[in-house]
Motif scaffolding. Sequence first.
Motif, PDB file in Angstrom:
ATOM      1  N   VAL A  47     -34.289  -7.696  39.654  1.00 51.71           N
ATOM      2  CA  VAL A  47     -34.394  -8.954  38.910  1.00 51.71           C
ATOM      3  C   VAL A  47     -35.804  -9.024  38.345  1.00 51.71           C
ATOM      4  N   TYR A  48     -35.889  -9.132  37.022  1.00 54.63           N
ATOM      5  CA  TYR A  48     -37.217  -9.215  36.395  1.00 54.63           C
ATOM      6  C   TYR A  48     -37.557 -10.625  35.975  1.00 54.63           C
ATOM      7  N   GLY A  49     -36.575 -11.484  35.789  1.00 53.33           N
ATOM      8  CA  GLY A  49     -36.805 -12.910  35.607  1.00 53.33           C
ATOM      9  C   GLY A  49     -37.569 -13.312  34.364  1.00 53.33           C
ATOM     10  N   ASP A  50     -38.080 -14.514  34.436  1.00 52.11           N
ATOM     11  CA  ASP A  50     -38.721 -15.148  33.285  1.00 52.11           C
ATOM     12  C   ASP A  50     -40.165 -14.689  33.089  1.00 52.11           C
ATOM     13  N   ARG A  53     -42.838 -14.499  35.992  1.00 54.41           N
ATOM     14  CA  ARG A  53     -42.700 -13.524  37.077  1.00 54.41           C
ATOM     15  C   ARG A  53     -43.429 -12.249  36.682  1.00 54.41           C
ATOM     16  N   GLU A  57     -38.300  -7.824  41.408  1.00 58.67           N
ATOM     17  CA  GLU A  57     -37.727  -8.085  42.730  1.00 58.67           C
ATOM     18  C   GLU A  57     -36.455  -7.256  42.870  1.00 58.67           C
ATOM     19  N   LEU A  87     -31.334 -16.356  35.080  1.00 62.30           N
ATOM     20  CA  LEU A  87     -32.464 -15.727  35.766  1.00 62.30           C
ATOM     21  C   LEU A  87     -32.042 -14.583  36.680  1.00 62.30           C
ATOM     22  N   PHE A  88     -30.887 -14.715  37.349  1.00 62.21           N
ATOM     23  CA  PHE A  88     -30.494 -13.706  38.329  1.00 62.21           C
ATOM     24  C   PHE A  88     -29.426 -12.734  37.837  1.00 62.21           C
ATOM     25  N   GLN A  91     -31.198 -11.730  33.519  1.00 57.38           N
ATOM     26  CA  GLN A  91     -32.508 -11.084  33.540  1.00 57.38           C
ATOM     27  C   GLN A  91     -32.623 -10.165  34.754  1.00 57.38           C
ATOM     28  N   SER A  92     -31.658  -9.259  34.814  1.00 60.86           N
ATOM     29  CA  SER A  92     -31.620  -8.304  35.914  1.00 60.86           C
ATOM     30  C   SER A  92     -31.144  -6.956  35.396  1.00 60.86           C
TER      31      SER A  92
END
Length: 169
Positions: A47-50, A53, A57, A87-88, A91-92
């Motif tokens: 997960v690279y997120g917004d 971050r 993760e 987000l999960f 963006q993963s």
Amino acid sequence: MARRFRGESQHKVDTKGRVSIPALFRRVLEAGDPDYTEGLNPNLVIVYGDHRRNYLECYTIEAIDEVDEQIAKLPRGSVERRMLERLFNGQSFPTSVDETGRLVLPAKLRQKIGLEKEAFFMATGDTFQIWNPETFEEVEMARTEAWLDDQPDDFDPLTLLSGVSGAGE
């Protein structure tokens, strides 16, 4: 209870974005992938997120399934559910460990966190994080040290668990 990631280490990143995963982390990834069998490569989700971050993760399949189950309990169409799905899920990056125990990190993910020649791995229980080593030192270590500096001299971190259900039982 699932196995946990423990420890920290630093590894070289080659020009193709390949980086070795710590051996103990690979064992946890194997244990956390219900489809894993000897001879196969364990799967995981990064997960690279917004934009806030500044690390990646990495979740075992079991850990990301737990997150997905919690998101699915939110009302369909709610802003909270849509944002968490974005987000999960959006963006993963689903991937697997290669035959030599490495991850291949796409350029987009390396650029997002400024990863070039070295990657810093930090265990966080049921996930692990991949950082640019300099960012980790500047941001996370500084944050941890500042938090500890705000605690009394005789502070024992285990005291934070005294009110947690099941702690000490």
